[in-house]
Design an enzyme around this catalytic site. Structure first.
Site, PDB file in Angstrom:
ATOM      1  N   LYS A  53       7.681  -9.015   2.901  1.00  0.00           N
ATOM      2  CA  LYS A  53       6.879  -9.006   1.798  1.00  0.00           C
ATOM      3  C   LYS A  53       6.790  -7.833   1.155  1.00  0.00           C
ATOM      4  O   LYS A  53       7.561  -6.799   1.945  1.00  0.00           O
ATOM      5  CB  LYS A  53       5.460  -9.575   2.269  1.00  0.00           C
ATOM      6  CG  LYS A  53       4.791  -8.926   3.415  1.00  0.00           C
ATOM      7  CD  LYS A  53       3.470  -9.199   3.980  1.00  0.00           C
ATOM      8  CE  LYS A  53       3.170  -8.466   5.022  1.00  0.00           C
ATOM      9  NZ  LYS A  53       1.842  -9.136   5.583  1.00  0.00           N
ATOM     10  N   ARG A 147      -9.178 -14.435   8.115  1.00  0.00           N
ATOM     11  CA  ARG A 147      -8.851 -14.090   6.739  1.00  0.00           C
ATOM     12  C   ARG A 147      -8.290 -15.165   6.278  1.00  0.00           C
ATOM     13  O   ARG A 147      -8.297 -15.690   5.122  1.00  0.00           O
ATOM     14  CB  ARG A 147      -7.622 -12.948   7.182  1.00  0.00           C
ATOM     15  CG  ARG A 147      -7.242 -12.299   5.872  1.00  0.00           C
ATOM     16  CD  ARG A 147      -6.303 -11.127   5.991  1.00  0.00           C
ATOM     17  NE  ARG A 147      -5.001 -11.704   6.861  1.00  0.00           N
ATOM     18  CZ  ARG A 147      -3.901 -10.766   7.308  1.00  0.00           C
ATOM     19  NH1 ARG A 147      -4.002  -9.431   6.923  1.00  0.00           N
ATOM     20  NH2 ARG A 147      -3.099 -11.084   7.818  1.00  0.00           N
ATOM     21  N   TYR A 266      -5.680  22.144  -7.819  1.00  0.00           N
ATOM     22  CA  TYR A 266      -6.965  21.835  -8.408  1.00  0.00           C
ATOM     23  C   TYR A 266      -8.288  22.166  -7.747  1.00  0.00           C
ATOM     24  O   TYR A 266      -8.147  22.140  -6.526  1.00  0.00           O
ATOM     25  CB  TYR A 266      -6.886  20.434  -9.074  1.00  0.00           C
ATOM     26  CG  TYR A 266      -5.945  19.865 -10.046  1.00  0.00           C
ATOM     27  CD1 TYR A 266      -6.198  20.416 -11.364  1.00  0.00           C
ATOM     28  CD2 TYR A 266      -4.966  19.386  -9.884  1.00  0.00           C
ATOM     29  CE1 TYR A 266      -5.398  20.114 -12.314  1.00  0.00           C
ATOM     30  CE2 TYR A 266      -3.958  18.849 -10.790  1.00  0.00           C
ATOM     31  CZ  TYR A 266      -4.362  19.301 -12.010  1.00  0.00           C
ATOM     32  OH  TYR A 266      -3.517  18.784 -13.135  1.00  0.00           O
ATOM     33  N   MET A 319      -0.449  14.989  -9.323  1.00  0.00           N
ATOM     34  CA  MET A 319       0.048  13.607  -9.728  1.00  0.00           C
ATOM     35  C   MET A 319       1.662  13.734  -9.744  1.00  0.00           C
ATOM     36  O   MET A 319       2.350  12.839  -9.181  1.00  0.00           O
ATOM     37  CB  MET A 319      -0.269  13.285 -10.981  1.00  0.00           C
ATOM     38  CG  MET A 319       0.430  12.206 -11.895  1.00  0.00           C
ATOM     39  SD  MET A 319       0.151  11.702 -13.401  1.00  0.00           S
ATOM     40  CE  MET A 319      -1.672  11.133 -13.293  1.00  0.00           C
TER      41      MET A 319
END
Length: 378
Positions: A53, A147, A266, A319
């Site tokens: 998956k 679940r 940053y 990023m």
């Protein structure tokens, strides 16, 4: 393995065919196949399937499945119908189970692609029976995950309704199989045995990667490893029994020297305490490098291997970029255009995840589309 060995192996694998490449993901298909063989051997007499998956845990569904097919795998598990259709395009004759079960409206596509849903409710059994003459299905019981799955209390009713379909597998899923001594494992096995007794002639499956190693050996008729196939450690309490499959490298885009007190990144979360040589590499959170790998006083930061030397991330992960402190690295290895290793033999998946405050599953499945992907060992 010596600290300098990964550096010796790095360049032949990451030498760019395109000079503009700044990040390369190497997927070792031979290692993937070997990992499946390892899990198949440990499964004893049980069949070994493969969970593929999430685009084969982020490493590419089609090449991964072809490698697994070549190794001998014939049963696959995917999450949803779309993944199942892609898997069917690769493996025309394989058995493919869809773990999401029967999503309303999806039955025609399941039938068209010859996919087998893992039915997790009485209503799903009824709806699947209505699609045709005794269609194949897995019956999924909930033994503690809460679940998916039919409650054990409804096992008798599930067996009665399943007379109108053709069950090919009875299955459940562990909550804490990576913890060998967790008492929930034994309780779940006991509950599963109660449900399975009502499907005595149907193959059973409960073991994911970690459960293959449980002392109870709950292998039943089929084990379904996923994470371990792709290099994740299924035994966090012991040495990893499988080979790394993913190797991630990035290119140095710039280097400079900064003075004490100069900040990096940053919000100026990191400041130099001494004269520091730094290097900026061309990957960031857009490529799947976790923001949690940033330099932080509360935990170890992420690291990269530069010329065989571990160099810490400093400042925030942005990023497109990560900044490294390369003061300890050989100068010739820490130059613009050189390559560093983020994931591979020298920095394993579990360590990279731990340093980012996450799990290896997330590291793999978030690997970004901007990486140049190379498949070796096919």
């Amino acid at each position: 393995m010596g600290i300098n060995e990964p550096a010796a192996r790095l360049r032949p694998w990451t030498e760019p065919s395109d000079p503009a490449e700044t990040g390369v993901l190497i997927v070792d298909l031979a290692a993937l196949a070997d990992n499946w063989r390892t899990m198949a051997r440990l499964a004893g007499g049980a069949e070994c399937g493969a969970v593929v998956k999430a685009d084969a845990y982020g490493l590419g569904l089609a090449p991964a499945m072809r490698a697994l097919l070549s190794a001998g795998c014939r049963t696959f598990f995917v999450a949803n119908v779309v993944e199942g259709e892609s898997a069917r395009n690769v493996a025309h004759d394989a058995t493919i189970y869809v773990l999401d079960g029967l999503v309303p409206g999806a039955a025609p596509r399941l039938v068209a692609a010859d996919l087998i849903p893992a039915l997790g409710s009485l209503g799903e059994i009824d709806d699947w029976a209505a699609t045709g003459r005794k269609p194949k299905a897995a019956i999924h019981f909930d033994t503690g995950m809460n679940r998916f799955g039919i409650p054990i209390s409804e096992a008798a009713e599930a067996a009665e309704r399943a007379r109108h379909i053709a069950p090919t597998l009875v299955m459940s899923h562990f909550v804490s199989s990576q913890k060998r001594d967790d008492p929930r494992n034994a309780r779940q096995i006991e509950a599963f045995l109660d449900a399975r007794a009502r499907f005595a002639d149907i193959p059973a499956s409960m073991a994911n990667s970690s459960a293959v190693f449980l002392p109870q050996r709950p292998h039943f008729d089929l084990v379904r490893p996923g994470y371990a196939l792709f290099g994740g450690n299924p035994t966090p309490y012991a040495e990893c029994p499988v080979r790394p499959v993913a190797r991630l490298s990035a290119r140095i885009l710039s280097t400079r020297e900064i003075e004490p007190g100069a900040c990096v990144g940053y919000d100026a979360l990191w400041s130099a305490r001494r004269r520091t040589r730094i290097a900026t590499i061309g990957v960031g959170y857009a490529d799947g490098v976790p923001v949690g790998a940033a330099s932080c006083a509360e935990k170890p930061s992420g690291e990269a291997l530069v010329g065989g030397v571990r160099c810490p991330f400093i400042g925030r992960v942005s990023m497109d970029y990560v900044v490294l402190d390369v003061s300890a690295a050989p100068r010739e290895a820490a130059q613009r255009g050189e390559w560093v290793e983020l994931l591979g033999d020298g920095i394993c998946l579990e360590e990279a995840a731990s340093r980012a405050g996450t799990i290896g599953y997330e590291i793999l499945t978030r690997l970004g589309a901007r990486f140049s992907r190379r498949y070796i060992g096919a």
